[in-house]
Scaffold this active site. Structure first.
Site, PDB file in Angstrom:
ATOM      1  N   SER A 202      34.735  39.330  15.863  1.00  0.00           N
ATOM      2  CA  SER A 202      35.242  40.242  16.896  1.00  0.00           C
ATOM      3  C   SER A 202      34.281  41.394  17.159  1.00  0.00           C
ATOM      4  O   SER A 202      34.529  42.238  18.005  1.00  0.00           O
ATOM      5  CB  SER A 202      36.606  40.791  16.479  1.00  0.00           C
TER       6      SER A 202
ATOM      7  N   THR B 285      61.870  51.896  56.579  1.00  0.00           N
ATOM      8  CA  THR B 285      62.516  50.939  55.683  1.00  0.00           C
ATOM      9  C   THR B 285      62.229  49.586  56.320  1.00  0.00           C
ATOM     10  O   THR B 285      62.129  49.488  57.553  1.00  0.00           O
ATOM     11  CB  THR B 285      64.039  51.159  55.593  1.00  0.00           C
TER      12      THR B 285
ATOM     13  N   SER C  91      31.122  44.605  56.887  1.00  0.00           N
ATOM     14  CA  SER C  91      31.151  43.150  56.780  1.00  0.00           C
ATOM     15  C   SER C  91      29.748  42.635  57.022  1.00  0.00           C
ATOM     16  O   SER C  91      28.987  43.200  57.807  1.00  0.00           O
ATOM     17  CB  SER C  91      32.107  42.592  57.829  1.00  0.00           C
TER      18      SER C  91
ATOM     19  N   ASN D 254      35.859  48.083  55.975  1.00  0.00           N
ATOM     20  CA  ASN D 254      36.931  47.542  55.137  1.00  0.00           C
ATOM     21  C   ASN D 254      37.356  48.506  54.026  1.00  0.00           C
ATOM     22  O   ASN D 254      36.503  49.092  53.369  1.00  0.00           O
ATOM     23  CB  ASN D 254      36.474  46.225  54.495  1.00  0.00           C
TER      24      ASN D 254
ATOM     25  N   GLU E  19      42.022  48.171  48.366  1.00  0.00           N
ATOM     26  CA  GLU E  19      42.265  46.730  48.169  1.00  0.00           C
ATOM     27  C   GLU E  19      42.045  46.337  46.715  1.00  0.00           C
ATOM     28  O   GLU E  19      42.780  45.540  46.139  1.00  0.00           O
ATOM     29  CB  GLU E  19      41.348  45.893  49.065  1.00  0.00           C
TER      30      GLU E  19
HETATM   31  N1  ARG Z   1      39.095  41.997  13.124  1.00  0.00           N
HETATM   32  C1  ARG Z   1      40.417  42.021  12.595  1.00  0.00           C
HETATM   33  C2  ARG Z   1      41.431  42.425  13.691  1.00  0.00           C
HETATM   34  O1  ARG Z   1      41.010  42.859  14.690  1.00  0.00           O
HETATM   35  C3  ARG Z   1      40.495  43.010  11.478  1.00  0.00           C
HETATM   36  C4  ARG Z   1      41.502  42.703  10.469  1.00  0.00           C
HETATM   37  C5  ARG Z   1      41.141  41.437   9.784  1.00  0.00           C
HETATM   38  N2  ARG Z   1      41.925  41.211   8.623  1.00  0.00           N
HETATM   39  C6  ARG Z   1      41.869  40.066   7.959  1.00  0.00           C
HETATM   40  N3  ARG Z   1      42.558  39.984   6.914  1.00  0.00           N
HETATM   41  N4  ARG Z   1      41.150  39.075   8.388  1.00  0.00           N
HETATM   42  O2  ARG Z   1      42.611  42.282  13.545  1.00  0.00           O
END
Ligand code: ARG
Length: 460
Positions: A26, A158, A280, A288, A293
């Protein structure tokens, strides 16, 4: 780190495949939490020292290391590694590289589960504070425009049909009020965001003699979460935030829809400043209204994220599950969308050119004072249902003669009801209609002026 072992433990004998690494990591998006992650770690370390779980020498080293990492993150010198999965492990590994042994003690008595829950709350708390300021700023722009247009008359609608004449400022004030409620939704959500999960560790708490209240105080949380299982597992605070964001965006989307219509040549009520429009590539005459939008368009993603988060939670058994890692990208996108929209909107409002004359002409077109004629008859003694029928006939007559009710002769009007007298003509004017609605919440000029004054005070 040896190639075939893992960042978490020696328990694994086989290396993770590249695809699994990529799938589970992540860091590419949660590195956005780096600063709050460090903030949380600093407080945690201070508590560990106070409780004599680590020494003051350890604390000093950890603090120094974390502050250095903070600088590296801010100056974008920090080397993020997908091998280290997430923001937490990246920072911990770097800390150990910088300070050695003491760095290995930072994770005592905590888990990434309570750590990430804390990070998200710290992050969102700041976001909410910023959003509230941005809402106030937009409200100020609304009031500035509204104060100029108390006497500007527009058709209140309305069903998108001309209904009754209103003050343009009254219409604008409606959005002020919607935003007032949006603001209070964020303020309310903040109360539940600002409670500390740290100390829950993985899910059951920890056997070290930690002091959670001390950490809460250091991090300016209003209290500590009462249940460790709940603390690591629920993301309801994110859902609440997203719901508040969806409502706010919905309000701005409705207004955008109006701005789009109002700026079309069919309405011609307003002109949106060039800097908020584009041309455009094929039709040279086009201008526009891209910004409104896109506001209208971007609500869909905020709403989509709300559904993502609700769905993310609904099947999870207690306590923490890796599913929760999927809370981040939606929330970050909601935050970015909301913040950009709130930045751009006030400027667009301030730059609007208001075409008073067209607004007033449009109000004159749709028999907007028909209700006033009915009310007039009621005040002279006719039951409302009957008056409604009488006026419907008069309107039909006026339509056939291609004129407004106010253009009919007195004796013509009297053919519809004997109760009509000379004083009818004032109530048939746009101003007369507006001025008669003087109760709180009505559109009479003086009432609107007072409402705007009250609104100003709310922003103080
Ligand atoms: N990257 C994980 C999250 O966003 C952090 C926690 C991960 N915990 C674990 N036991 N794998 O939730």
């Amino acid at each position: 780190m040896r190639n075939n072992t893992k960042k978490w433990s020696e328990r694994f004998s086989e290396p993770t495949s590249e695809i699994v690494k990529r799938y589970t990591a992540s860091v590419n998006f949660d590195k956005r939490l780096a600063i709050v992650d460090i903030q949380g770690s600093l407080a945690h370390a201070e508590m560990l020292k106070k409780q004599k779980i680590i020494s003051s020498v350890d604390l000093k080293a950890i603090t120094k290391g974390l502050n250095q990492i903070k600088k590296e993150v801010i100056t974008q010198k920090f080397q993020w590694s997908i091998e280290l999965e997430d923001v937490h492990l990246n920072i911990e590994k770097r800390l150990i590289d910088i300070v050695g042994e003491p760095g290995k003690k930072l994770h005592t008595g905590r888990s990434r589960n309570d750590q990430v829950a804390t990070d998200m709350r710290l992050y969102l708390r700041d976001v909410v504070d910023q959003v509230i300021e941005q809402i106030k700023n937009l409200q100020k722009s609304i009031l500035t425009l509204a104060e100029e247009h108390i006497m500007t008359i527009m058709p209140g609608m309305t069903h998108l049909q001309v209904a009754q004449p209103i003050s343009f400022a009254h219409h604008l004030h409606a959005y002020f009020e919607m935003l007032e409620r949006d603001k209070s939704r964020f303020q309310d959500a903040r109360k539940r965001i600002n409670i500390l999960p740290l100390g829950a560790a993985a899910l059951a708490g920890t056997s070290y003699p930690i002091d959670r209240k001390f950490v809460a105080k250091l991090l300016k949380f209003d209290g500590v979460m009462e249940n460790s299982i709940d603390a690591v597992s629920d993301r309801d605070f994110l859902i609440e935030f997203n719901a508040a964001a969806s409502l706010l965006m919905t309000h701005l989307s409705r207004w955008s829809e109006e701005l789009i219509m109002w700026s079309s040549p069919f309405f011609n009520f307003v002109e949106i400043s060039d800097s908020f429009c584009t041309g455009s590539s094929i039709m040279p005459q086009k201008k526009n209204p891209d910004v409104p939008e896109l506001v209208r368009g971007k609500v869909s993603r905020v709403n989509g994220h709300l559904l993502s988060l609700l769905t993310l939670m609904k099947g999870q058994p207690l306590a923490y599950n890796k599913d929760n890692q999927e809370d981040k990208e939606p929330i970050f996108d909601v935050v970015d969308t909301l913040s950009d929209t709130l930045n751009i909107f006030p400027e667009m409002i301030v730059g609007l050119k208001i075409n008073k004359k067209e607004m007033e002409l449009a109000t004159l077109k749709g028999y907007a004072t028909a209700t006033d004629l009915a009310d007039y008859l009621v005040k002279k003694g006719m039951p409302f249902r009957e008056a409604h029928g009488v006026v419907a006939k008069a309107v039909k007559y006026a339509i056939n003669h291609e004129c407004d009710l106010s253009e009919l002769e007195l004796n013509t009007l009297q053919k519809f009801s004997k109760l009509v007298d000379k004083d009818v003509f004032y109530c048939l004017t746009l101003k007369g209609s507006i001025q008669s609605r003087r109760h709180v919440g009505g559109t009479a000029f003086i009432t609107v002026k007072n409402a705007l004054k009250k609104a100003r005070l709310k922003l103080k």
